[in-house]
Design a protein around this motif. Structure first.
Motif, short mmCIF file in Angstrom:
data_model
loop_
_atom_site.label_atom_id
_atom_site.label_comp_id
_atom_site.label_asym_id
_atom_site.label_seq_id
_atom_site.Cartn_x
_atom_site.Cartn_y
_atom_site.Cartn_z
N ILE A 78 2.65 37.77 69.52
CA ILE A 78 3.44 37.33 70.67
C ILE A 78 4.93 37.58 70.43
CG2 ILE A 78 4.17 35.31 72.00
CD1 ILE A 78 1.41 36.24 72.74
N VAL A 79 5.39 37.37 69.23
CA VAL A 79 6.80 37.62 68.91
C VAL A 79 7.13 39.09 69.15
CG1 VAL A 79 8.45 37.80 67.01
CG2 VAL A 79 7.14 35.69 67.33
N ARG A 80 6.26 39.98 68.69
CA ARG A 80 6.49 41.41 68.91
C ARG A 80 6.49 41.73 70.40
NH1 ARG A 80 3.64 45.52 70.46
NH2 ARG A 80 1.69 44.35 70.49
N GLN A 81 5.55 41.17 71.13
CA GLN A 81 5.44 41.47 72.56
C GLN A 81 6.62 40.93 73.36
OE1 GLN A 81 1.51 39.76 73.01
NE2 GLN A 81 0.59 41.78 73.32
N LEU A 82 7.05 39.71 73.04
CA LEU A 82 8.19 39.13 73.77
C LEU A 82 9.46 39.92 73.51
CD1 LEU A 82 7.60 35.29 73.27
CD2 LEU A 82 7.18 36.64 75.33
N ALA A 83 9.68 40.33 72.27
CA ALA A 83 10.87 41.13 71.95
C ALA A 83 10.82 42.48 72.65
CB ALA A 83 10.99 41.30 70.44
N ALA A 84 9.64 43.10 72.63
CA ALA A 84 9.51 44.40 73.30
C ALA A 84 9.70 44.27 74.80
CB ALA A 84 8.13 44.99 72.99
N LEU A 85 9.18 43.23 75.39
CA LEU A 85 9.32 43.01 76.83
C LEU A 85 10.78 42.82 77.22
CD1 LEU A 85 8.38 42.39 79.68
CD2 LEU A 85 7.78 40.07 78.92
N ALA A 86 11.51 42.00 76.45
CA ALA A 86 12.92 41.76 76.78
C ALA A 86 13.74 43.04 76.63
CB ALA A 86 13.48 40.66 75.88
N ASP A 87 13.47 43.80 75.57
CA ASP A 87 14.20 45.06 75.39
C ASP A 87 13.83 46.07 76.48
OD1 ASP A 87 15.58 44.17 73.19
OD2 ASP A 87 14.12 44.92 71.74
N TRP A 88 12.58 46.03 76.94
CA TRP A 88 12.17 46.93 78.02
C TRP A 88 12.93 46.61 79.29
CZ3 TRP A 88 9.69 45.69 82.66
CH2 TRP A 88 9.17 46.76 83.38
N ALA A 89 13.13 45.33 79.58
CA ALA A 89 13.91 44.94 80.76
C ALA A 89 15.36 45.40 80.60
CB ALA A 89 13.83 43.43 80.96
N PRO A 131 20.52 38.05 69.82
CA PRO A 131 20.37 37.62 68.42
C PRO A 131 19.01 36.97 68.16
CG PRO A 131 22.51 36.97 69.29
CD PRO A 131 21.71 37.45 70.45
N LEU A 132 18.49 36.23 69.14
CA LEU A 132 17.19 35.59 68.99
C LEU A 132 16.09 36.64 68.88
CD1 LEU A 132 15.70 32.81 69.05
CD2 LEU A 132 15.46 33.15 71.51
N GLU A 144 11.51 34.59 63.28
CA GLU A 144 11.22 33.19 63.03
C GLU A 144 11.80 32.30 64.13
OE1 GLU A 144 10.97 30.39 59.03
OE2 GLU A 144 12.23 32.18 59.07
N ALA A 145 13.05 32.55 64.48
CA ALA A 145 13.68 31.76 65.54
C ALA A 145 13.00 32.02 66.89
CB ALA A 145 15.17 32.09 65.63
N LEU A 146 12.60 33.26 67.12
CA LEU A 146 11.93 33.60 68.37
C LEU A 146 10.57 32.91 68.46
CD1 LEU A 146 11.73 35.10 71.01
CD2 LEU A 146 11.06 37.17 69.75
N LEU A 147 9.85 32.86 67.35
CA LEU A 147 8.56 32.16 67.36
C LEU A 147 8.75 30.68 67.65
CD1 LEU A 147 5.52 32.70 65.13
CD2 LEU A 147 6.44 30.39 65.30
N ASN A 148 9.76 30.07 67.05
CA ASN A 148 10.00 28.65 67.30
C ASN A 148 10.34 28.40 68.76
OD1 ASN A 148 9.55 27.98 64.61
ND2 ASN A 148 11.70 28.19 64.04
N ARG A 149 11.14 29.28 69.35
CA ARG A 149 11.47 29.14 70.78
C ARG A 149 10.22 29.29 71.63
NH1 ARG A 149 15.80 30.74 74.09
NH2 ARG A 149 17.18 29.96 72.44
N ALA A 150 9.39 30.26 71.29
CA ALA A 150 8.16 30.48 72.05
C ALA A 150 7.24 29.28 71.95
CB ALA A 150 7.45 31.75 71.55
N PHE A 151 7.17 28.66 70.78
CA PHE A 151 6.33 27.47 70.61
C PHE A 151 6.87 26.31 71.44
CE2 PHE A 151 4.89 23.59 68.56
CZ PHE A 151 3.54 23.85 68.33
N GLU A 152 8.17 26.14 71.46
CA GLU A 152 8.77 25.04 72.20
C GLU A 152 8.40 25.08 73.68
OE1 GLU A 152 12.95 25.22 71.62
OE2 GLU A 152 12.84 24.89 69.44
N VAL A 153 8.37 26.27 74.26
CA VAL A 153 8.13 26.39 75.70
C VAL A 153 6.66 26.62 76.03
CG1 VAL A 153 10.46 27.28 76.06
CG2 VAL A 153 8.58 28.88 75.77
N PHE A 154 5.81 26.77 75.02
CA PHE A 154 4.40 27.04 75.28
C PHE A 154 3.77 25.98 76.17
CE2 PHE A 154 0.00 26.00 74.09
CZ PHE A 154 -0.63 27.16 74.50
#
Length: 622
Positions: A215-226, A297-298, A303-313
């Motif tokens: 999920i971390v890889r996918q979220l980063a790739a999605l944001a960069d794609w946008a 930066p996130l 690690e920080a991205l995973l924590n953010r993703a968990f918070e909003v899950f």
């Protein structure tokens, strides 16, 4: 022992301990010329007992603010000068906890708590009539009019005067307080279950695991794609079909063969888009999808991205759960996703091994039934039940892709069925029988929190004000605080690991711990502290024998040796028998105060007593 934690139903035990701590604190303050009031001290202990975690000696900024800005204005009845001096009394109490070795070192240092609440804030809270309870409204009114609250006749006369209209009061304030009593929560907090100590791997291993998260890889790739330039959206605000297909390939969602007219019909892509929006990684503006500039930066910190993703899950129920059925706006689990899923993860926290998912499905189903009217035994119930089961599995699969949950298959451990045959099991006979049958299946879906999931869940527990011990966090704790916490909150195996880590720090050794036991001002607590060392140290029994002649610890060592049947009573010397008698007298004085009698209802060896003071028992027998 002199404990600083009690279950909500241990009323007598808590009151006895609170009385002892209040007495000792008042004497300590008087010797040093510090301000301390008995009413305020008792209220401070009561506020921590009636809290989420119940730890009397744990104080941080939030707890100080809760006591001074909520608890005192709501509950505490006293003359104005005592109420105004409550911050000083509280600070004295916190200093006493620190000086006596009782303060929980995981809280905030006393020096940093002195400015947690400004005088102006406290005065404003104290003067706000709407912060008080209905009971305080009338009790304070009686006290302000000189009524002796200990005099029953005087109180009854005041009540008659109120009924006869001879006492003036603000009826509007009273009406609002009565309304608030039924519509607003008070300062009391529901006690949460205590969590066991957990261990986490080194920080480098956690960081490496986060970098492997799908999920971390996918979220980063999605944001960069946008990207900063954005991607066009349809009139309805969705991705164009061509862009959705591009994302399917880029993010490797496995949806290449699905036929769709809108991107929302691609479950995985839709989940990731919603997840990224909730995590504030992407945003929509003027018909385009953009990467949030501040998220860069996130995105470069897995690690920080995973924590953010968990918070909003827990906000993703609408895209994790199944589509709506039976005309409802959403499925049963989706409606309660933000409440149910944290409870499920809290239940998984600290479990010794993988747990069968069917166990969680059963409890979630029973929880859902409390909120829905379902035709029991009908077709609708069967369909709803299957959907609840699917939704929970879908949630586990999403957390597995994040790296917070590990899924596997196999038989269930006997642990998860052992309680279902007990008479007082909470699920009910029908649910227990159903669950026992499912748990007997040989190939079940199993789930456990990964170290990343443990850490993230622990952070949520701490934010909720709960106690969630972490092995290693006491490595530099003061010796007295260390032993006190191990005695009250750590099972033997976890205590042994924590103590080993503490002893591994240069300058910290067993003799330092023994000196902390000698310095402990509470004999029953000192006995429990020594008991920890005896139980978890490899040479604990030898150490105990060597302390037999210690001028301070000797009576405690003799008591422990006798209780453990490691010393024949007939081998005691006359001097040792006198020491045990003196130890019993000290215990009596500690438990009963200056009068030297145990508190009402106290029974040695019974509830609230560790039963180790054999000298005390001999004294009563004689």
């Amino acid at each position: 022992m002199t404990r600083t934690f009690f279950e909500p139903d241990e009323t007598d035990e808590f009151e006895a301990a609170a009385d002892l701590l209040t007495r000792r604190c008042l004497a300590w303050a008087d010797e040093r010329g510090l301000a301390a009031d008995e009413t305020v001290l008792a209220a401070a202990l009561e506020s921590r007992h009636r809290s989420r975690d119940g730890r009397l000696a744990y104080w941080d900024t939030e707890q100080v603010r809760r006591f001074l800005l909520e608890w005192v204005p709501h509950y505490v009845v006293a003359p104005r000068d005592i109420l105004e001096a409550a911050p000083e009394s509280l600070l004295t109490f916190l200093r006493y906890l620190d000086a006596s070795g009782l303060r929980d070192p995981r809280g905030t240092a006393v020096a940093d708590l002195s400015s947690a609440v400004t005088q102006a804030e406290y005065t404003a809270a104290l003067d706000d009539p709407l912060r008080q309870s209905v009971a305080k409204f009338w009790t304070q009114a009686a006290l302000d009019r000189g009524v002796d609250l200990e005099n029953r006749r005087a109180v009854e006369k005041f009540q008659r005067d109120v009924d006869a209209g001879r006492v003036t009061f603000d009826a509007e304030v009273l009406d609002r307080l009565v309304e608030a009593r039924f519509t607003q929560p008070g300062p009391d907090e529901e006690r949460a279950f205590a969590q066991p100590p957990i261990a986490l791997p080194p920080a480098t291993e956690l960081a490496e695991a986060a970098a492997r998260s799908e999920i971390v890889r996918q979220l980063a790739a999605l944001a960069d794609w946008a990207g900063a330039d954005g991607r066009p959206l349809t009139a309805s605000g969705n991705l164009r079909p061509a862009d959705a297909r591009e994302l399917v390939v880029l993010l490797e969602t496995g949806e290449e063969n699905l036929r769709f007219r809108s991107a929302v019909e691609l479950p995985r892509v839709n989940l990731l888009l919603t997840w990224a929006k909730k995590a504030r990684l992407i945003r929509t503006s003027k018909g385009r999808l953009y990467r949030v500039a501040k998220s860069v930066p996130l995105l470069r910190d897995p690690e920080a991205l995973l924590n953010r993703a968990f918070e909003v899950f827990f906000e993703l129920g609408s895209v994790v759960g199944a589509p709506a059925m039976w005309g409802s706006s959403s499925s049963m689990v989706v409606d309660s996703f933000e409440e149910l899923l944290p409870d499920v993860l809290n239940s998984m926290y600290g479990l010794p091994g993988p747990a069968p998912v069917v166990r969680f499905q059963e409890t979630v189903w029973l929880a859902c039934r409390q909120y829905y009217v379902i035709d029991a035994g009908g077709f609708q119930e069967e369909v709803w039940r299957r959907q609840v089961d699917r939704d929970l599995v879908a949630a586990f699969e999403a957390l597995s892709a994040l790296g917070a949950v590990e899924l596997s298959h196999g038989p269930a451990d006997e642990l998860y069925s052992s309680d279902l045959t007990e008479e007082d099991q909470p699920l009910g006979p029908e649910a227990a029988a159903r669950l026992l049958a499912r748990l007997a299946e040989p190939d079940l879906l199993l789930a456990r929190l990964t170290p990343l999931g443990l850490r993230a869940t622990r952070e949520r527990l701490l934010a909720d004000g709960r106690d969630a011990p972490l092995i290693g966090e006491l490595a530099t704790a003061p010796p007295a605080a260390l032993l006190g916490l191990l005695a009250q909150h750590y099972p033997p195996e976890a205590a042994a690991v924590e103590l080993s880590g503490w002893l591994a720090v240069p300058g910290q050794d067993v003799e330092t711990l023994l000196q902390a036991v000698r310095d402990c001002p509470f004999r029953t607590r000192a006995s429990a502290m020594l008991g920890v060392l005896t139980e978890v140290l490899p040479d604990g029994l030898s150490m105990l024998r060597s302390l037999r002649a210690d001028p301070v610890l000797g009576p405690l060592a003799l008591t422990a040796l006798l209780d453990g049947e490691d010393l024949p009573p007939e081998s005691l010397e006359d001097r040792e028998q006198l020491l045990l008698l003196a130890e019993g007298l000290l215990n009596l004085l500690e438990l009963g105060g200056p009068g030297g009698r145990p508190p009402a209802g106290h029974r040695h060896g019974g509830k609230g007593c560790d039963g180790s003071d054999r000298g005390c028992r001999r004294l009563w027998a004689s």
